[in-house]
Design an enzyme around this catalytic site. Structure first.
Site, short mmCIF file in Angstrom:
data_model
loop_
_atom_site.label_atom_id
_atom_site.label_comp_id
_atom_site.label_asym_id
_atom_site.label_seq_id
_atom_site.Cartn_x
_atom_site.Cartn_y
_atom_site.Cartn_z
N ASP A 61 39.28 46.44 85.12
CA ASP A 61 39.82 47.70 84.60
C ASP A 61 41.25 47.56 84.07
O ASP A 61 42.15 48.31 84.47
CB ASP A 61 39.79 48.79 85.68
CG ASP A 61 38.42 48.98 86.28
OD1 ASP A 61 37.43 48.80 85.55
OD2 ASP A 61 38.33 49.30 87.48
N GLU A 116 33.18 57.26 80.62
CA GLU A 116 34.30 57.19 81.56
C GLU A 116 35.41 56.33 80.95
O GLU A 116 35.35 55.95 79.78
CB GLU A 116 33.83 56.60 82.89
CG GLU A 116 33.21 55.23 82.78
CD GLU A 116 32.57 54.75 84.06
OE1 GLU A 116 32.42 55.58 85.00
OE2 GLU A 116 32.21 53.56 84.15
#
Length: 312
Positions: free
Chosen positions: A14, A173
């Site tokens: 991420d 997302e």
């Protein structure tokens, strides 16, 4: 200039990136581990050193009830007017919060909690407004929600509204909202963080939409790639370097292999990869080799001598 991926190997998922002059910073998810949210620094986008951690005390990082893969999800790092801001989600505690600092070596602030649910928050500084986006859901399902906030206190200045529900992939997302070329660009991870992972791009004249999808979405995905080199590409962030070249960082995995076969298993976790980005005349990003990246790539790297990395 040639370089090797991943630029940060092993468990570093991420990624989010920001630039301060000729210095570059990346943060990654840390989940149930303490201290939380590592910060890496580089001069050339390839050689990275651990600068420290954003979350170093129990007030910033309560993890008492954390399960495996709980805790801290998907941070974003931004720099504005002399201050670093890191925003993330503690799924084990109160949810979304922001910390800030003018000097990383002096530590980061206490958490400023934001009363908007969901995960994967991000910030856009736009004049005197600061937009906060995160992935959450309502009675219509998953979506990207936006409000204006005070980034120092976490106070919501407007009500949260749904601005987008993705481009058709499951689990929209990892939103990042940018302002480029006079328009607002919304980049999302879709398809889940497994082998269907991808990045999509949309744009609008207002941060509230309506959003027009990029005609060559997904802009990044290895879900149809048969080279069997890199999988699960997605959850990305884009920035312009100090020479005016554009780059995307993302997570990906390298699967276990030998001379004869490759299996859909990986033991190094999700790693941080880098790829150049160029823009079409119509104002849409082209990532890597038309949405594909490699372990060996070429690109106009900024500043500093590049040392060989990640030969294994």
């Amino acid at each position: 200039m040639q370089y090797r991926n991943p630029i940060i190997s092993g468990y570093n998922p991420d990624p989010s990136i920001c630039r301060v002059g000729e210095d570059y910073y990346i943060v990654n998810s840390s989940f149930e581990y303490f201290p939380g949210v590592p910060v890496y620094h580089s001069k050339n986008l390839v050689n990275w050193e651990l600068e420290g951690y954003c979350l170093t005390d129990e007030e910033q990082l309560p993890l008492e009830e954390s399960r495996p893969s709980g805790g801290i999800f998907a941070p974003t790092i931004r720099y504005h007017d002399g201050t670093f801001f890191m925003i993330t989600t503690n799924v084990t505690s109160k949810g979304n919060f922001i910390v800030h600092t003018k000097d990383m070596k002096s530590g980061w602030s206490k958490p400023a909690w934001v009363d908007q649910g969901g995960i994967d928050p991000s910030l856009l500084f736009d004049g005197d407004k600061v937009y906060f986006v995160s992935t959450t859901s309502d009675e219509q399902g998953a979506g990207i929600f936006l409000c204006e906030v005070n980034p120092f206190t976490g106070e919501k200045l407007t009500e949260s509204v749904c601005i987008n529900r993705g481009c058709g992939g499951r689990y929209p997302e990892g939103p990042h909202l940018y302002k480029w070329f006079g328009k607002y660009y919304l980049m999302l991870a879709e398809g889940g963080t497994e082998y269907g992972h991808m990045e999509t791009m949309q744009r609008a004249d207002s941060p509230y939409g309506p959003y027009e999808p990029c005609p060559h979405n997904p802009i990044l995905s290895h879900k149809e790639d048969m080279r069997e080199e890199i999988y699960c590409t997605g959850h990305a962030d884009i920035m312009e370097d100090h020479n005016g070249n554009w780059w995307l960082v993302c997570l990906a995995v390298r699967t276990c292999s030998d001379e004869n076969r490759r299996v859909l298993l990986h033991n190094l976790g999700r790693e941080t990869f880098l790829t150049p980005v160029v823009w079409t005349e119509a104002g849409w990003p082209v990532v890597g080799n038309h949405g594909l990246i490699s372990t060996v790539m070429d690109g106009p790297l900024p500043g500093g001598e590049v040392q060989p990395v990640n030969r294994n």
